[in-house]
Design a protein around this motif. Structure first.
Motif, short mmCIF file in Angstrom:
data_model
loop_
_atom_site.label_atom_id
_atom_site.label_comp_id
_atom_site.label_asym_id
_atom_site.label_seq_id
_atom_site.Cartn_x
_atom_site.Cartn_y
_atom_site.Cartn_z
N GLY A 151 0.82 -1.21 0.00
CA GLY A 151 0.00 0.00 0.00
C GLY A 151 0.85 1.25 0.00
N ILE A 152 1.80 1.35 0.92
CA ILE A 152 2.56 2.61 1.01
C ILE A 152 3.50 2.76 -0.18
CG2 ILE A 152 4.60 1.85 2.36
CD1 ILE A 152 4.20 4.48 4.00
N MET A 153 4.06 1.63 -0.66
CA MET A 153 4.91 1.74 -1.84
C MET A 153 4.10 2.17 -3.05
SD MET A 153 7.60 -1.43 -1.43
CE MET A 153 8.38 -1.12 -2.99
N GLY A 154 2.89 1.62 -3.16
CA GLY A 154 2.02 2.00 -4.27
C GLY A 154 1.67 3.48 -4.21
N LEU A 155 1.36 3.96 -3.00
CA LEU A 155 1.01 5.37 -2.84
C LEU A 155 2.17 6.28 -3.24
CD1 LEU A 155 -1.01 5.67 0.50
CD2 LEU A 155 -1.76 6.22 -1.83
N ILE A 156 3.37 5.92 -2.79
CA ILE A 156 4.52 6.78 -3.10
C ILE A 156 4.82 6.76 -4.60
CG2 ILE A 156 7.01 7.11 -2.72
CD1 ILE A 156 6.57 6.21 0.17
N GLU A 157 4.70 5.57 -5.21
CA GLU A 157 4.95 5.50 -6.65
C GLU A 157 3.90 6.30 -7.42
OE1 GLU A 157 7.60 4.17 -8.41
OE2 GLU A 157 8.42 4.07 -6.39
N LEU A 158 2.65 6.25 -6.93
CA LEU A 158 1.57 7.03 -7.55
C LEU A 158 1.87 8.52 -7.44
CD1 LEU A 158 -0.92 5.77 -8.83
CD2 LEU A 158 -2.23 6.45 -6.81
N PHE A 159 2.33 8.93 -6.25
CA PHE A 159 2.70 10.32 -6.02
C PHE A 159 3.79 10.76 -7.01
CE2 PHE A 159 6.30 12.54 -3.95
CZ PHE A 159 5.77 13.81 -3.86
N LYS A 160 4.79 9.87 -7.23
CA LYS A 160 5.89 10.24 -8.12
C LYS A 160 5.42 10.40 -9.57
CE LYS A 160 9.29 7.27 -6.50
NZ LYS A 160 10.65 6.73 -6.59
N ARG A 161 4.43 9.59 -9.95
CA ARG A 161 4.03 9.61 -11.36
C ARG A 161 2.91 10.60 -11.64
NH1 ARG A 161 5.88 4.66 -10.41
NH2 ARG A 161 7.12 3.64 -12.00
N ARG A 162 2.04 10.85 -10.64
CA ARG A 162 0.83 11.60 -10.94
C ARG A 162 0.85 13.06 -10.49
NH1 ARG A 162 -0.27 8.65 -14.33
NH2 ARG A 162 -1.50 6.75 -14.27
N THR A 163 1.74 13.42 -9.57
CA THR A 163 1.76 14.82 -9.13
C THR A 163 3.00 15.52 -9.70
OG1 THR A 163 3.09 14.56 -7.13
CG2 THR A 163 0.74 14.07 -6.94
N LEU A 164 2.90 16.84 -9.80
CA LEU A 164 4.04 17.58 -10.34
C LEU A 164 5.21 17.54 -9.36
CD1 LEU A 164 4.84 19.21 -12.85
CD2 LEU A 164 4.26 21.27 -11.61
N LEU A 165 4.90 17.58 -8.06
CA LEU A 165 5.95 17.49 -7.05
C LEU A 165 6.69 16.15 -7.17
CD1 LEU A 165 7.15 19.06 -4.67
CD2 LEU A 165 5.59 17.83 -3.17
N GLY A 166 5.92 15.09 -7.45
CA GLY A 166 6.54 13.78 -7.64
C GLY A 166 7.44 13.75 -8.86
N LYS A 167 7.00 14.41 -9.93
CA LYS A 167 7.84 14.48 -11.14
C LYS A 167 9.09 15.30 -10.84
CE LYS A 167 3.88 14.20 -14.25
NZ LYS A 167 4.01 12.85 -14.82
#
Lengths: 292, 238
Positions: A151-167
């Motif tokens: 769950g937490i790994m999925g959330l962080i990976e989602l954050f990296k791909r879907r938000t500008l801050l993650g990019k």
């Protein structure tokens, strides 16, 4: 020996392997942005587990204790970044290696002074009565480990791909200087990576504590194996640490079944040495090409 | 718009710039030419904060920015497309462009819709980038990466753009294309400081030009004036 017993043992080892994977993922997060890792990460796991235990004893319900523990881990991560990493990075020195080890030792003795040397049971509302699933016994506690880790790994990976801050996080990993030219502060991105890494370590502590109990040395073996997983999988691939973690967890239990429990730690070290000799960038890592 | 006064900078004690003075007025294209090692790229890096100046001033719209972190200067509206392009190789073309607009986009969600108008402008200028928007930028050709680096700088809605050696390592046909893009940027009224090896082509688009020698401005003038200067003619335009 009965095959079903072997399968059973491999499966419950694999759940433990997911915890290694999670801690290894914490290494990856800070390595990506700053090419540094916290060698005191094990103490971070342990201190967060103690803190969460204290929250529980003070009467905090599980759903409140978990975010509380994660927040504490994130703050510890920020502290490590500020105290041990930032200055070394600014001066382009390798001092962070020694400084993070020292902070870890400091964390260890603080824990002994505050909570004592004994191991404490970690109460959890999640049951450890096994459920029978296609011939294997799985406990809800083990399921909670899998859900928490993925769950937490999925959330962080989602954050990296879907938000500008993650990019922006990815951009700093790719090229710090160029990211700065886009207005992305590399200092703040490194802080973010340490906070995330701390939260991830805290979750690992909370998930593993009901199984291992909580004590100052609870994470010393765990951290070595997480380190093996990170090196074997490579310091880039989140998917890689999960695969290698599952594999190592299963292998470890097989080793202690066939060779005796004293051999439990052997596969991790063996894999680490093999990886360093044969594939220093890890199975899932890309060979690093130094551009001129 | 951009003013540099008595700028000194170097790397680890070795001084490269010994007092650079230059000015880029709003809406003009200024070329900075000179031999290899004269300090052109260091000037650009000292302006954008990649190198900390040891002395002197850098003013962006009369605001002193020398000594600030590069990310702060970028957020104030100075876009620097660096030497060697430096695109984010593991990220897609579109992600590179979105990151170019980092300073004025929301950092969590909804950034795509807010960037749509700027994206369209850049894609109109570089149709090839639109065709390859999903492609990883590390797999683009050199020319395409240069287009991406320029597009990424434009995404910031910058007050002033620094373009460092946009023609470096590109085939002659592509170099022509790069210069025709610069001409279009000029028509669009973009304020531009351009560092170039191809002095002739640079003088053709520039409104004003500086010639650097050994860390200083040696000659300055309009392109017509420089073309009449015998020293410049012999050294850079021969």
């Amino acid at each position: 020996m009965d095959t079903s017993v072997i399968i059973q043992i491999v499966v419950s080892g694999a759940f433990m392997g997911l915890v290694y994977a999670l801690v290894a993922y914490g290494f990856q997060l800070t390595f990506a942005t700053s090419k540094t890792i916290n060698f005191g990460q094990g103490e971070l796991v342990m201190l967060s587990a103690f803190f969460s235990l204290t929250l529980t004893r003070l009467g905090a319900p599980y759903w409140l204790m978990v975010p509380g523990g994660l927040l504490f881990g994130a703050l510890l991560g920020l502290f490590v970044e500020r105290a041990a990493v930032r200055l070394a990075l600014e001066q382009k020195s390798e001092g962070w290696i020694l400084l993070t080890i020292i902070l870890g030792l400091l964390g260890f003795s603080s824990a002994e002074n505050i909570w004592g040397r004994d191991d404490h049971p970690f109460p959890t509302p999640i049951s450890s009565d096994p459920i029978h699933v296609v011939g294997v016994d799985i406990t809800p506690l083990e399921i909670s480990v899998a859900v928490g880790v993925l769950g937490i790994m999925g959330l962080i990976e989602l954050f990296k791909r879907r938000t500008l801050l993650g990019k922006a996080f990815e951009a700093v990993s790719a090229d710090r200087d160029a990211a700065e030219l886009m207005g992305i502060s590399s200092t703040r991105t490194v802080m973010l990576s340490y906070a995330l890494s701390g939260a991830v370590a805290a979750l690992a502590g909370i998930l593993v504590a009901p199984i291992t109990t909580v004590g100052p040395t609870m994470a010393s073996a765990l951290i070595l194996k997480a380190f093996s997983v990170a090196v074997v999988a490579g310091l880039e691939s989140g998917f890689g640490v999960v695969v290698v973690g599952l594999f190592l967890g299963g292998l470890e239990n097989l080793a202690s079944l066939y060779l005796g429990s004293g051999w439990r730690e052997a596969p991790g070290l063996l894999l680490l040495i093999l990886a360093l000799a044969l594939r220093p960038n890890g199975i899932f890592g890309k060979a690093s090409i130094r551009k001129v | 718009m951009l003013k540099v006064e008595n700028l000194h900078a170097g790397y680890g004690g070795a001084e490269v710039l010994n007092g650079v003075n230059l000015e880029v007025k709003a809406g003009t294209v200024v070329a900075l030419i000179g031999a290899n090692g004269a300090g052109k790229t260091t000037t650009m890096r000292a302006i954008s904060g990649m190198v900390r100046p040891s002395k002197g001033r850098v003013l962006v719209e009369d605001l002193p920015v020398e000594g600030l972190a590069a990310s702060r200067i970028a957020r104030l509206g100075l876009a620097h497309s660096p030497e060697g392009r430096k695109v984010f190789g593991p990220l897609s073309v579109e992600d590179n462009l979105l990151l170019g607009a980092y300073r004025h986009l929301p950092h969590f969600l909804g950034f795509r819709s807010k960037a749509a108008a700027d994206l369209k402008k850049v894609y109109d200028l570089f149709p090839r980038l639109e065709e390859r928007r999903e492609q990883l930028s590390g797999t683009l050709s050199g020319g395409e990466q240069q287009m991406l680096a320029i597009g990424r700088a434009l995404m910031a809605q910058p007050k002033v753009v620094l373009l460092d050696e946009p023609s470096m390592g590109l085939a002659p046909v592509i170099v022509q294309e790069v210069f025709s893009i610069i001409r279009r940027l000029k028509e669009a009224g973009i304020t531009l400081l351009l560092v170039e090896q191809f002095a002739k082509s640079a003088l053709e688009v520039a409104d004003y030009a500086y010639v650097m020698e050994r860390g200083k401005i040696a000659v300055a003038g309009t392109p017509e004036e420089l073309r009449k200067d015998e020293r410049v003619l012999a050294a850079y335009l021969g």
